[in-house]
Each structure stands twice: as structure tokens, then as C-alpha cells.
Design an enzyme around this catalytic site. Sequence first.
Site, PDB file in Angstrom:
ATOM      1  N   ASP A  13       0.846  -1.203   0.000  1.00  0.00           N
ATOM      2  CA  ASP A  13       0.000   0.000   0.000  1.00  0.00           C
ATOM      3  C   ASP A  13       0.881   1.252   0.000  1.00  0.00           C
ATOM      4  O   ASP A  13       1.709   1.438   0.907  1.00  0.00           O
ATOM      5  CB  ASP A  13      -0.901   0.014   1.250  1.00  0.00           C
ATOM      6  CG  ASP A  13      -1.970  -1.065   1.208  1.00  0.00           C
ATOM      7  OD1 ASP A  13      -2.122  -1.718   0.155  1.00  0.00           O
ATOM      8  OD2 ASP A  13      -2.664  -1.246   2.231  1.00  0.00           O
ATOM      9  N   GLY A  39      -3.410  -5.399   1.139  1.00  0.00           N
ATOM     10  CA  GLY A  39      -4.060  -6.409   0.292  1.00  0.00           C
ATOM     11  C   GLY A  39      -5.108  -7.117   1.128  1.00  0.00           C
ATOM     12  O   GLY A  39      -4.828  -7.531   2.250  1.00  0.00           O
ATOM     13  N   ALA A 251      -8.681  -1.181   5.939  1.00  0.00           N
ATOM     14  CA  ALA A 251      -8.579  -2.558   6.457  1.00  0.00           C
ATOM     15  C   ALA A 251      -9.471  -2.834   7.669  1.00  0.00           C
ATOM     16  O   ALA A 251      -9.314  -3.876   8.318  1.00  0.00           O
ATOM     17  CB  ALA A 251      -7.128  -2.926   6.771  1.00  0.00           C
ATOM     18  N   ALA A 252     -10.395  -1.940   7.957  1.00  0.00           N
ATOM     19  CA  ALA A 252     -11.327  -2.214   9.071  1.00  0.00           C
ATOM     20  C   ALA A 252     -12.172  -3.448   8.730  1.00  0.00           C
ATOM     21  O   ALA A 252     -12.354  -4.343   9.564  1.00  0.00           O
ATOM     22  CB  ALA A 252     -12.230  -1.004   9.298  1.00  0.00           C
ATOM     23  N   GLY A 253     -12.667  -3.496   7.485  1.00  0.00           N
ATOM     24  CA  GLY A 253     -13.462  -4.648   7.050  1.00  0.00           C
ATOM     25  C   GLY A 253     -12.624  -5.928   7.064  1.00  0.00           C
ATOM     26  O   GLY A 253     -13.120  -7.002   7.407  1.00  0.00           O
ATOM     27  N   ASP A 254     -11.354  -5.807   6.691  1.00  0.00           N
ATOM     28  CA  ASP A 254     -10.474  -6.986   6.681  1.00  0.00           C
ATOM     29  C   ASP A 254     -10.250  -7.497   8.103  1.00  0.00           C
ATOM     30  O   ASP A 254     -10.243  -8.705   8.346  1.00  0.00           O
ATOM     31  CB  ASP A 254      -9.120  -6.635   6.047  1.00  0.00           C
ATOM     32  CG  ASP A 254      -9.257  -6.228   4.591  1.00  0.00           C
ATOM     33  OD1 ASP A 254     -10.221  -6.682   3.941  1.00  0.00           O
ATOM     34  OD2 ASP A 254      -8.423  -5.438   4.115  1.00  0.00           O
TER      35      ASP A 254
HETATM   36  O1  RIB Z   1      -9.098  -3.438   2.396  1.00  0.00           O
HETATM   37  C1  RIB Z   1      -7.961  -2.625   2.389  1.00  0.00           C
HETATM   38  C2  RIB Z   1      -7.008  -3.091   1.352  1.00  0.00           C
HETATM   39  O2  RIB Z   1      -7.602  -2.934   0.082  1.00  0.00           O
HETATM   40  C3  RIB Z   1      -5.701  -2.332   1.273  1.00  0.00           C
HETATM   41  O3  RIB Z   1      -4.723  -2.840   2.123  1.00  0.00           O
HETATM   42  C4  RIB Z   1      -5.352  -2.387  -0.207  1.00  0.00           C
HETATM   43  O4  RIB Z   1      -4.195  -3.112  -0.485  1.00  0.00           O
HETATM   44  C5  RIB Z   1      -6.576  -2.988  -0.897  1.00  0.00           C
HETATM   45  O5  RIB Z   1      -6.403  -4.314  -1.183  1.00  0.00           O
END
Ligand code: RIB
Length: 300
Positions: A13, A39, A251-254
Site C-alpha cells: 500500500d 491487500g 482494512a477495518a473490514g479486513d
Molecule cells: O481493504 C484494504 C485493502 O484494500 C488495502 O490494504 C489495499 O491493499 C486494498 O487491497
Amino acid sequence: MKKLVVIGSSNMDLVVSTEHFPLPGQTVLGNKFMTNFGGKGANQAVAASLLGSDVTFICKVGNDDYGRAMIEKFRKDGIDTRHVSTTDQAATGIAIITVDAKGENTIVVASGANSMLTSEDIINAESAISAADVLLMQLETPVEPLRTAARMAHEMGKYVILNPAPAPKKPLLSDLLKHIDLIIPNETEATSITGVEISDLQSAELAMEALKGMGVKDAMITLGEKGVLAYEDGKAKLFPTCKVQAIDTTAAGDTFCGALSVAICQGKGKKEAIAFANKAAAYTVQHEGAQCAMPHLNDL
Ligand code: RIB
């Protein structure tokens, strides 16, 4: 310990913080520049590993410095990298991210090596999927290997979770959806998949019903700071999030999906699992970046 397999993307990122986003054709001067590991797939794998899960990550990176740095970072974070493969055909994925003063972001991804993940990579990882209890995937890689993985995992009796992010441009095929035990879209993704415009809880509930009608067994929709809509005892219910001051929502959702998968692996009930995932996501939005903003178990 129950095992989790994550399949997905890994990006570097490149992040600039700015007071406000530029309009088309406009240049604005930003503030800080950061290079962060990100990612959606890698973020979810790291979130789960830092929260105590036994995680195997399946992804593809380029044969370059970013790719090598990622593999080293995954190992440091306790992730099994046996199925992280390298290609000479493309560079490691990158994401260009801007974060504004409210903590909102815009993201453009150059997929690179992520777009070269194939069904063969999944078949090569069959033993890891067979040893796992839960499989977690997103849509930042080609759909074909995901379909192969979902079918394989489903036939093996694994619990299959799909976070359909980013929002799909083409309709998701029933061939994928029928193998999904739980789908976790946000509002935009749910609308893009079902065609139901979400403006309130009632319309969100309609979108959840539509998702189930498409073949998935269970659905929850993340509604940002409003909370998470999920079924409890057959009825849709809003589970509120923790109220915090967000500085960066990247990345909150991740984090939510990674943490929820940890809780599912641990056999937690839905209410407890969502509370845990909400708490983890609330931690992430109070810190800058993607993986570097994620909590360890003792931070919660
Ligand atoms: O969900 C956030 C991510 O979306 C980031 O880290 C970016 O790389 C994209 O994949």
C-alpha cells in the site's frame, strides 16, 4: 487448535494522507507518505494470525523486493507461507491509497501477481485446505481459483466464508455462491451483488434475503459505524459497533473478517463472534495503515 486457510491478494500500500480528496483534474498537496503491507487477503490472514489462529495463506507475489518483504513479514506474523507462490510474469500487487482528515479512504489497486493466481495453485494446496476447518476468501484475485477452492472445501465439509470485496463488476455465479456458508459484504458490495439499494435497515434486510436466495447459507452485512446486520434465531438483527474516533478506516473490514473467522474457528456463537470482530475492527480504525494497525489478542 482449529485451522484457517485464507486465499487472496497481497499488495504493497502506497499511502498519502490529505486534508481532502482531489476532485477529478485537481492536484492537492498531501501530508505524510507511508509504504504499508496490505491487500485484502493478506490483511485478513494477518488479522487472524495476530488474534491467535493457525493460518495458512494462499496467494501469489512477484519475484521482487516487495514480494520477498511480504513473505518475510507473513512468517514473522506466524503465518504458514508454504502456499505463497512467486511469479516472474508480473510485479507484486500495489495499492495507491489516499486517506482524508475524516479517516475515509480511496483505493486503486494494480493487481499484478494477484491476477495470476490459478486453480492449479489451489489444487497444489489441497492438503492445506483438507487440514483446515474454515476457508476465508475475498474477490481481489480471479474468481476461477476461488470457485475451485470453494467447491473443494465444501465437498470436504469445511466452513466457507466469502467477503465479496471489492464489489464485483460481473454477477457472482451460483457455482460459487452455492458453496458459501457465510457471505460478508458491506452496503456497496451487497447492492452490487443483489441490485437492492440499501438506504436503511429494512432495505439491508431485503438485500440479506436476496443473498440467501442466491444460494449462500448465511449472510451478514457490515454497515460501517451503524453496525452489522446478521441473522440471530432466524431474524435479522443489528449488532452495534464500538463507538470510537476513527483516524484511518483502511482494512477495518479486513480486520472484521479475519477476527470473525478466528471466533468461528473457536466455536463462538454469533453474538460473541460479532462482538469480538467489532472490537478488533474498532482497534484498527484508531491506528494508521492496514496490517500495522491490527490488534494482537492482548490489545483487545
Ligand atoms: O481493504 C484494504 C485493502 O484494500 C488495502 O490494504 C489495499 O491493499 C486494498 O487491497
